[in-house]
Design a protein around this motif. Structure first.
Motif, PDB file in Angstrom:
ATOM      1  N   LYS A  42       1.038  -1.138   0.070  1.00 27.17           N
ATOM      2  CA  LYS A  42       0.051   0.064  -0.069  1.00 27.17           C
ATOM      3  C   LYS A  42       0.773   1.351  -0.084  1.00 27.17           C
ATOM      4  O   LYS A  42       0.368   2.154  -0.415  1.00 27.17           O
ATOM      5  N   ASP A  43       2.099   1.273   0.482  1.00 26.72           N
ATOM      6  CA  ASP A  43       2.893   2.455   0.444  1.00 26.72           C
ATOM      7  C   ASP A  43       3.871   2.751  -0.778  1.00 26.72           C
ATOM      8  O   ASP A  43       4.446   3.611  -0.827  1.00 26.72           O
ATOM      9  N   LEU A  44       3.770   1.511  -1.678  1.00 27.13           N
ATOM     10  CA  LEU A  44       4.555   1.723  -2.912  1.00 27.13           C
ATOM     11  C   LEU A  44       4.021   3.113  -3.742  1.00 27.13           C
ATOM     12  O   LEU A  44       2.740   3.061  -4.059  1.00 27.13           O
ATOM     13  N   PRO A  45       5.050   3.991  -4.164  1.00 24.84           N
ATOM     14  CA  PRO A  45       4.477   4.936  -4.841  1.00 24.84           C
ATOM     15  C   PRO A  45       4.252   4.213  -6.580  1.00 24.84           C
ATOM     16  O   PRO A  45       4.348   3.115  -6.964  1.00 24.84           O
ATOM     17  N   PHE A  46       3.723   5.236  -7.602  1.00 23.46           N
ATOM     18  CA  PHE A  46       3.504   4.719  -8.893  1.00 23.46           C
ATOM     19  C   PHE A  46       4.971   4.298  -9.478  1.00 23.46           C
ATOM     20  O   PHE A  46       5.889   5.064  -9.199  1.00 23.46           O
ATOM     21  N   TYR A  47       5.190   3.004  -9.996  1.00 22.87           N
ATOM     22  CA  TYR A  47       6.252   2.712 -10.655  1.00 22.87           C
ATOM     23  C   TYR A  47       6.763   3.724 -11.856  1.00 22.87           C
ATOM     24  O   TYR A  47       5.913   3.999 -12.642  1.00 22.87           O
ATOM     25  N   SER A  48       8.017   4.258 -11.913  1.00 25.31           N
ATOM     26  CA  SER A  48       8.329   4.676 -13.459  1.00 25.31           C
ATOM     27  C   SER A  48       9.687   4.239 -13.589  1.00 25.31           C
ATOM     28  O   SER A  48      10.607   4.007 -12.474  1.00 25.31           O
ATOM     29  N   PRO A  49      10.082   4.094 -14.801  1.00 23.07           N
ATOM     30  CA  PRO A  49      11.597   3.467 -15.149  1.00 23.07           C
ATOM     31  C   PRO A  49      12.676   4.668 -14.698  1.00 23.07           C
ATOM     32  O   PRO A  49      13.678   4.334 -14.390  1.00 23.07           O
ATOM     33  N   ASP A  50      12.018   5.948 -14.333  1.00 20.75           N
ATOM     34  CA  ASP A  50      13.109   6.858 -13.654  1.00 20.75           C
ATOM     35  C   ASP A  50      13.474   6.372 -12.534  1.00 20.75           C
ATOM     36  O   ASP A  50      14.573   6.890 -11.912  1.00 20.75           O
ATOM     37  N   HIS A  51      13.008   5.478 -11.676  1.00 18.32           N
ATOM     38  CA  HIS A  51      13.082   5.038 -10.490  1.00 18.32           C
ATOM     39  C   HIS A  51      14.616   3.874 -10.746  1.00 18.32           C
ATOM     40  O   HIS A  51      15.054   3.589  -9.582  1.00 18.32           O
ATOM     41  N   ASP A  52      14.758   3.294 -11.683  1.00 16.55           N
ATOM     42  CA  ASP A  52      15.490   2.181 -12.122  1.00 16.55           C
ATOM     43  C   ASP A  52      16.855   2.254 -11.347  1.00 16.55           C
ATOM     44  O   ASP A  52      17.483   1.171 -10.682  1.00 16.55           O
ATOM     45  N   ALA A  53      17.498   3.453 -11.549  1.00 15.22           N
ATOM     46  CA  ALA A  53      18.786   3.689 -11.000  1.00 15.22           C
ATOM     47  C   ALA A  53      18.866   3.834  -9.674  1.00 15.22           C
ATOM     48  O   ALA A  53      20.161   3.996  -9.061  1.00 15.22           O
ATOM     49  N   ASP A  54      17.847   4.302  -9.011  1.00 16.11           N
ATOM     50  CA  ASP A  54      17.922   4.498  -7.549  1.00 16.11           C
ATOM     51  C   ASP A  54      16.476   4.066  -6.934  1.00 16.11           C
ATOM     52  O   ASP A  54      15.643   5.210  -6.706  1.00 16.11           O
ATOM     53  N   TYR A  55      16.316   3.003  -6.581  1.00 17.73           N
ATOM     54  CA  TYR A  55      14.862   2.765  -6.014  1.00 17.73           C
ATOM     55  C   TYR A  55      14.656   3.237  -4.733  1.00 17.73           C
ATOM     56  O   TYR A  55      15.617   3.396  -3.939  1.00 17.73           O
ATOM     57  N   PRO A  56      13.439   3.834  -4.490  1.00 15.79           N
ATOM     58  CA  PRO A  56      13.192   4.489  -3.238  1.00 15.79           C
ATOM     59  C   PRO A  56      13.079   3.217  -2.242  1.00 15.79           C
ATOM     60  O   PRO A  56      13.011   1.806  -2.443  1.00 15.79           O
ATOM     61  N   ALA A  57      13.286   3.521  -0.805  1.00 12.37           N
ATOM     62  CA  ALA A  57      13.633   2.520   0.173  1.00 12.37           C
ATOM     63  C   ALA A  57      12.595   1.625   0.263  1.00 12.37           C
ATOM     64  O   ALA A  57      12.591   0.458   0.335  1.00 12.37           O
ATOM     65  N   VAL A  58      11.196   2.089  -0.205  1.00  7.12           N
ATOM     66  CA  VAL A  58       9.953   1.387   0.249  1.00  7.12           C
ATOM     67  C   VAL A  58       9.889   0.416  -0.898  1.00  7.12           C
ATOM     68  O   VAL A  58       9.552  -0.822  -0.611  1.00  7.12           O
ATOM     69  N   ALA A  59      10.551   0.582  -1.826  1.00  2.18           N
ATOM     70  CA  ALA A  59      10.439  -0.501  -3.040  1.00  2.18           C
ATOM     71  C   ALA A  59      11.461  -1.355  -2.920  1.00  2.18           C
ATOM     72  O   ALA A  59      11.246  -2.515  -3.249  1.00  2.18           O
ATOM     73  N   THR A  60      12.519  -0.992  -2.425  1.00  4.10           N
ATOM     74  CA  THR A  60      13.775  -2.064  -2.126  1.00  4.10           C
ATOM     75  C   THR A  60      13.328  -2.809  -1.279  1.00  4.10           C
ATOM     76  O   THR A  60      13.576  -4.176  -1.061  1.00  4.10           O
ATOM     77  N   GLU A  61      12.525  -2.398   0.034  1.00  2.00           N
ATOM     78  CA  GLU A  61      12.175  -3.220   1.191  1.00  2.00           C
ATOM     79  C   GLU A  61      10.961  -4.398   0.710  1.00  2.00           C
ATOM     80  O   GLU A  61      10.999  -5.523   0.868  1.00  2.00           O
ATOM     81  N   PHE A  62      10.240  -3.752  -0.330  1.00  2.00           N
ATOM     82  CA  PHE A  62       9.298  -4.849  -1.038  1.00  2.00           C
ATOM     83  C   PHE A  62       9.873  -5.869  -1.695  1.00  2.00           C
ATOM     84  O   PHE A  62       9.747  -7.224  -1.799  1.00  2.00           O
ATOM     85  N   LYS A  63      10.922  -5.539  -2.586  1.00  2.00           N
ATOM     86  CA  LYS A  63      11.791  -6.613  -3.291  1.00  2.00           C
ATOM     87  C   LYS A  63      12.396  -7.602  -2.416  1.00  2.00           C
ATOM     88  O   LYS A  63      12.627  -8.487  -2.652  1.00  2.00           O
ATOM     89  N   ASN A  64      13.158  -6.782  -1.231  1.00  2.00           N
ATOM     90  CA  ASN A  64      13.803  -7.814  -0.339  1.00  2.00           C
ATOM     91  C   ASN A  64      12.970  -8.823   0.345  1.00  2.00           C
ATOM     92  O   ASN A  64      13.265  -9.623   0.797  1.00  2.00           O
ATOM     93  N   ALA A  65      11.740  -8.102   0.717  1.00  2.00           N
ATOM     94  CA  ALA A  65      10.755  -9.006   1.166  1.00  2.00           C
ATOM     95  C   ALA A  65      10.383 -10.120   0.557  1.00  2.00           C
ATOM     96  O   ALA A  65      10.180 -11.370   0.927  1.00  2.00           O
ATOM     97  N   ILE A  66      10.466 -10.232  -0.930  1.00  2.00           N
ATOM     98  CA  ILE A  66      10.098 -11.275  -1.994  1.00  2.00           C
ATOM     99  C   ILE A  66      11.292 -12.249  -1.830  1.00  2.00           C
ATOM    100  O   ILE A  66      11.263 -13.306  -1.742  1.00  2.00           O
ATOM    101  N   ASP A  67      12.659 -11.620  -1.922  1.00  2.00           N
ATOM    102  CA  ASP A  67      13.621 -12.318  -1.929  1.00  2.00           C
ATOM    103  C   ASP A  67      13.823 -13.224  -0.544  1.00  2.00           C
ATOM    104  O   ASP A  67      14.447 -14.422  -0.893  1.00  2.00           O
ATOM    105  N   GLU A  68      13.239 -12.868   0.626  1.00  2.00           N
ATOM    106  CA  GLU A  68      13.541 -13.491   1.915  1.00  2.00           C
ATOM    107  C   GLU A  68      12.449 -14.659   1.968  1.00  2.00           C
ATOM    108  O   GLU A  68      12.867 -15.495   2.686  1.00  2.00           O
ATOM    109  N   VAL A  69      11.471 -14.984   1.193  1.00  2.00           N
ATOM    110  CA  VAL A  69      10.536 -15.861   1.446  1.00  2.00           C
ATOM    111  C   VAL A  69      10.576 -17.060   0.464  1.00  2.00           C
ATOM    112  O   VAL A  69      11.438 -16.669  -0.450  1.00  2.00           O
ATOM    113  N   ASP A  70      10.179 -18.165   0.751  1.00  2.00           N
ATOM    114  CA  ASP A  70      10.391 -19.449   0.028  1.00  2.00           C
ATOM    115  C   ASP A  70       9.334 -19.588  -0.918  1.00  2.00           C
ATOM    116  O   ASP A  70       9.570 -20.173  -2.231  1.00  2.00           O
TER     117      ASP A  70
END
Ligand SMILES: Cc1cc2nc3c(=O)[nH]c(=O)nc-3n(C[C@H](O)[C@H](O)[C@H](O)COP(=O)(O)O)c2cc1C
Length: 128
Positions: A42-70
């Motif tokens: 719910k806290d993810l901003p709208f995605y744009s390729p402009d973010h690809d070089a520097d993901y916001p913390a909330v999006a990095t946390e989201f990706k890390n959370a997926i990495d961490e689960v089986d």
């Protein structure tokens, strides 16, 4: 069998979401040794390729959370015969940056519920 953690993503940000209730039921029904944890979107901003070089913390946390689960369960409503925009937005964050897709090789299941006659068949089909 060894313990495992399964993340779930609820594709609704409604305060009265029936899909969240479904996810909570899955939490309660999980077999011994399996823990379900929510991966919030719910806290993810709208995605744009402009973010690809520097993901916001909330999006990095989201990706890390997926990495961490089986594995991941996506619990989705159906909006206009597809998935809700908030869920699509989250999946786009997960898919990028290019070559770093969070779902690559990640066991993923799909479930959903609605009051409609075909339940969430169209939405689920769009996720497969
Ligand atoms: C914008 C919008 C579009 C919808 N489109 C569909 C649809 O195509 N098929 C369907 O079965 N239900 C549709 N519904 C009804 C939803 O299934 C229902 O609102 C459901 O409770 C949504 O899930 P949630 O409670 O987890 O948010 C739609 C609801 C909204 C708000």
């Amino acid at each position: 069998m060894s313990d495992r953690t399964i993340g779930y993503i609820v594709g609704s940000i409604s305060s009265t979401s029936i899909n969240r209730r479904l996810a909570k039921a899955l939490e309660r029904l999980a077999p011994a040794g399996t823990t379900l944890v929510e991966i919030p979107i719910k806290d993810l901003p709208f995605y744009s390729p402009d973010h690809d070089a520097d993901y916001p913390a909330v999006a990095t946390e989201f990706k890390n959370a997926i990495d961490e689960v089986d594995g991941v369960i996506i619990v989705t409503p159906e909006y206009s015969r597809s998935i809700p925009g908030v869920l699509k937005n989250a999946l786009d964050w997960a898919a990028r940056p290019w070559g770093q897709g969070s779902f690559d090789g990640k066991p993923t299941a799909v479930i959903g519920t609605s009051q409609g006659g075909i339940a969430t068949a169209a939405a689920q089909q769009h996720l497969t």
